[in-house]
Design an enzyme around this catalytic site. Structure first.
Site, PDB file in Angstrom:
ATOM      1  CG  HIS A   1      88.846  -3.383  33.762  1.00  0.00           C
ATOM      2  ND1 HIS A   1      89.178  -4.263  33.104  1.00  0.00           N
ATOM      3  CD2 HIS A   1      89.160  -2.251  33.591  1.00  0.00           C
ATOM      4  CE1 HIS A   1      89.913  -3.685  31.999  1.00  0.00           C
ATOM      5  NE2 HIS A   1      89.770  -2.433  32.430  1.00  0.00           N
TER       6      HIS A   1
ATOM      7  CE1 TYR B   1      98.640   1.414  31.182  1.00  0.00           C
ATOM      8  CE2 TYR B   1      96.403   1.601  29.818  1.00  0.00           C
ATOM      9  CZ  TYR B   1      97.454   0.909  30.495  1.00  0.00           C
ATOM     10  OH  TYR B   1      97.266  -0.545  30.987  1.00  0.00           O
TER      11      TYR B   1
ATOM     12  CB  THR C   1      95.903  -4.698  27.470  1.00  0.00           C
ATOM     13  OG1 THR C   1      96.098  -4.557  29.007  1.00  0.00           O
ATOM     14  CG2 THR C   1      94.315  -4.853  27.254  1.00  0.00           C
TER      15      THR C   1
END
Length: 774
Positions: free
Chosen positions: A443, A559, A572
């Protein structure tokens, strides 16, 4: 998204020391380092763009301009308006007696180069000015002050706090604005001037690279291929086509030929994350990791893991070093599958070290590097590969239901056995014995839409362009003269043996404690939400709030990531979608005294609120990344802030994400729904919560991916999936479209059920066409 867990658990250790004048030094040093990193990335990208002949200009335009200037001198024309003569007069006398005209040629070359650089810079500035404007998304638009952002934060937590707790939080926020905020904002403003993006590099550095937690289940995420069967039952053939398509995508990236993702089909998004898609490894360190990428020329192979054995499979060959054909790659994978040699001692479990806490893995890696020559070479081969390929056995028993197999497939892609993924690699391509395939993605280098874009292009290419023969093999002919893949040899040092065994035990325990569930919702899809004139994401998010309320009996902090790639190097922003409006709608849905008309009115208000929050996050007016950076500055300055500490302590019990899909250029998803990527998922952000990802499968279906902890007494992924199914249909019923009884039957509840009967009345199944021959 998986980043929610990383953000909630990151820790910044700066040692001890009282605040004072010297406490500015850590903050200023970090700002300076961030600026240097940003300028270094910009210069490297500019160099790569010029060499790749990418926007805004390439070497060909420079040569053309030089030829035009030199030609005009030959024709005794002066387009420089005397500048060439001025440069010539300023040059030293370089042997003009023996090489007449050399000064004029040099002067013309310098003028042409300077003019080209000016034009290049002008084009660059004009493009940046054009792409910087986001006002068209939300007119009128202005810059939000810190006080306004603090108020928006308080509004987001109001549904979750009692009146007394909310008053205390408001007092904290007001005190923060009056005391610490101005000083913190000043440092953050300096950071914004020094860096291309004031938040993204710190987000990557402190949330990912400095996290010491294991990657397995908490950071890495997965992407599936299709809901139905694989396009071929042959494992080697599927691997051959997939590897070929991925390597070809890498070549297109290096040449700047990949069409960028766009917003609303018009505004291109920043593509900076694509640079580290291939040839990238997250190298562990004691206190921080680093992302290491090698050039395409140095990475002309993939690393393969099969039954605990590691192989180096070259992807290029021949006199010109071209990419091998899919059929030849299939041949090489088949040789690995047919190799009967067993794994060496501890080799089978060696990859479990990448699932260990980062500091322990860093120490073990240092021991491997200090080992014998073959071990160092094997480690270098794996970390320098374009990506990692895992050849796995077929999942589940032959008589298992499709729903159970989907769940097992998702769990295997996310977690595996704990020692059959090299989690440090940017991409792990996993191919199972029945031909099913998917990705496990690290990630730190990018967010989910970037590898999803690549994976959708790969799936479309392998099914509609490359294709398979009638017997399931890749098209083309094998090359029997090509040598077999190289076996990588490891000698595990004695001091690493205990680390490997401990890592396997911990990884298996983590894998056993994580539950995954894939829910193919066939009641309706994006076409229905469009007819309802409701944003698809808002519709699903409000249904998820209703499902959570029915599952847990209350509300929680939720979230939802929103892309900020309208900005250079953006990643983001968080959308806090558990709003007062959403809570009012959910309560109305559970209140028998409310009419459907009243509920629908509340739905419209809540959906518009969610849409406004997404628009604000998209245009850089979100709350969480700003508060994250302010908290980071307060720690660097050793300036305690009770308000920011309270923000950091929040738990995201419901982490959601939409897997964005692009329309592949090779086929029409409406006519070939079986070949649409069904998205992926991630682990829960909280041990007592859920991780939920969803993907719109064309116009008539939505796939949900749900995960949770088995050890939590409060969560159950299948139970939550049932609540999601019912909530989606209950919300759809508000719009007056008929809901048949068969639609209420979830997958597996009615044997032999026709999925087309599970659609909202009027939501027609588009005609399906057979897959065309490539």
């Amino acid at each position: 998204m998986a980043e929610a867990r990383q953000a909630a658990t990151f820790h910044l250790d700066l040692g001890h020391g009282p605040p004072g004048s010297r406490c500015w030094n850590p903050a200023l040093m970090e700002v300076g380092r961030a600026g240097l990193r940003s300028w270094g990335r910009s210069l490297a990208q500019c160099r790569d763009d010029i060499l790749a002949r990418a926007c805004p200009a390439g070497p060909t335009s420079a040569l053309f301009l030089l030829a035009a200037i030199q030609g005009s001198r030959f024709m005794q024309l002066d387009p420089s308006l005397g500048l060439v003569d001025w440069i010539k007069a300023s040059l030293p006398d370089w042997g003009a007696r023996w090489l007449p005209g050399v000064q004029g040629a040099v002067a013309a070359t310098l003028f042409a180069g300077g003019l080209w650089m000016v034009l290049l810079l002008t084009l660059h500035v004009v493009l940046r000015l054009l792409l910087r404007y986001q006002g068209w998304l939300s007119e009128p638009r202005g810059s939000l002050s810190l006080a306004t952002r603090s108020w928006l934060y308080l509004e987001s937590v109001r549904p979750l706090l009692s009146d007394e707790d909310f008053r205390a939080r408001s007092v904290q926020a007001h005190s923060f604005l009056q005391a610490e905020a101005p000083r913190l904002q000043a440092v953050l403003g300096l950071k914004a001037w020094c860096s291309a993006n004031y938040a993204s590099d710190w987000w990557q550095e402190y949330v990912y690279l400095r996290s010491r937690s294991p990657l397995l289940g908490s950071s890495n995420f997965y992407i599936l291929d299709f809901l139905s069967a694989a396009p071929t039952p042959l494992q080697a053939a599927r691997a051959g086509n997939a590897v070929y398509a991925m390597m070809r995508f890498r070549e297109q990236l290096s040449r700047g030929e990949v069409e960028p993702a766009t917003l609303l089909g018009t505004r291109p998004l920043c593509s900076a994350q694509y640079r580290q898609m291939f040839n990238t490894t997250r190298v562990p360190g004691i206190t921080r990791d680093r992302l290491c990428r090698v050039g395409d020329g140095q990475s002309r192979h993939v690393a393969v893991l099969h039954r605990g054995r590691f192989f180096r499979l070259g992807t290029h060959g021949g006199p010109k070093g071209r990419l091998l054909s899919p059929r030849v790659l299939e041949q090489q994978f088949q040789r690995i599958l047919d190799d009967p040699a067993p794994a060496r001692p501890l080799e089978e479990r060696l990859a479990a070290l990448t699932a260990a806490p980062r500091a322990q893995w860093a120490q073990a890696r240092a021991s491997l590097q200090a080992g014998d020559k073959s071990t160092r070479a094997s480690l270098q081969t794996v970390e320098g590969a374009a990506f990692f390929v895992c050849l796995e056995e077929t999942l589940g028993p032959p008589d298992a239901s499709p729903e159970v197999l989907l769940d097992e497939l998702a769990r295997a892609l996310l977690l595996g056995s704990g020692h059959n993924r090299w989690l440090d690699k940017s991409l792990n391509l996993v191919v199972f014995g029945n031909g099913r395939a998917g990705l496990n993605v690290e990630h730190a280098w990018a967010d989910a839409p970037v590898p999803s874009h690549m994976w959708e292009a790969v799936l479309a290419a392998e099914c509609f362009e490359l294709g398979y023969s009638e017997d399931g093999h890749c098209r083309g002919t094998p090359d029997p003269e090509l040598g077999p893949p190289e076996r990588l040899l490891w000698t595990v040092p004695e001091e690493v043996t205990a680390s490997v065994l401990w890592a396997v035990q911990e990884a298996r325990a983590l894998a056993r404690d994580t539950e995954c569930h894939v829910l193919p919702f066939t009641g309706f899809g994006r076409g229905f939400t469009r007819r309802c004139r409701a944003p698809g994401s808002s519709f699903v998010q409000l249904a998820l709030q209703l499902a959570w309320f029915r599952d847990q009996g209350g509300f929680c902090l939720t979230y939802e990531p929103c892309l900020t790639r309208l900005f250079h190097e953006g990643r983001t922003e968080t959308v806090r979608q558990c709003t007062l409006e959403a809570c009012a709608f959910v309560r109305a849905m559970e209140d028998a005294r409310q009419t459907d008309a009243q509920r629908l009115a509340l739905f419209r208000v809540a959906a518009e609120k969610h849409r406004a929050l997404c628009r604000a996050a998209l245009t850089g007016e979100g709350v969480d990344r700003h508060l994250f950076c302010l908290y980071l500055v307060s720690r660097l300055l050793r300036l305690p802030s009770p308000f920011l500490t309270q923000v950091r302590a929040e738990r995201w019990k419901l982490a959601t994400s939409q897997s964005l899909t692009r329309r592949p250029p090779l086929f029409d998803p409406a006519r070939h729904p079986d070949y649409v990527c069904c998205g992926g998922g991630f682990g829960p952000a909280d041990d007592d919560g859920y991780g939920v990802s969803y993907t719109f499968m064309g116009e008539s279906a939505i796939t949900f991916h749900v995960s949770c902890k088995v050890s939590s007494p409060d969560t159950d992924s299948r139970r939550f999936g049932r609540h999601v199914w019912d909530a989606m249909l209950d919300v759809a019923a508000l719009f007056g479209f008929g809901i048949g009884p068969s639609t209420r039957a979830r997958p597996g509840e009615v044997a032999g059920e026709d999925q087309n009967s599970c659609r909202v009345s009027g939501e027609a199944e588009p005609p399906r066409e057979p897959r065309p021959e490539p």
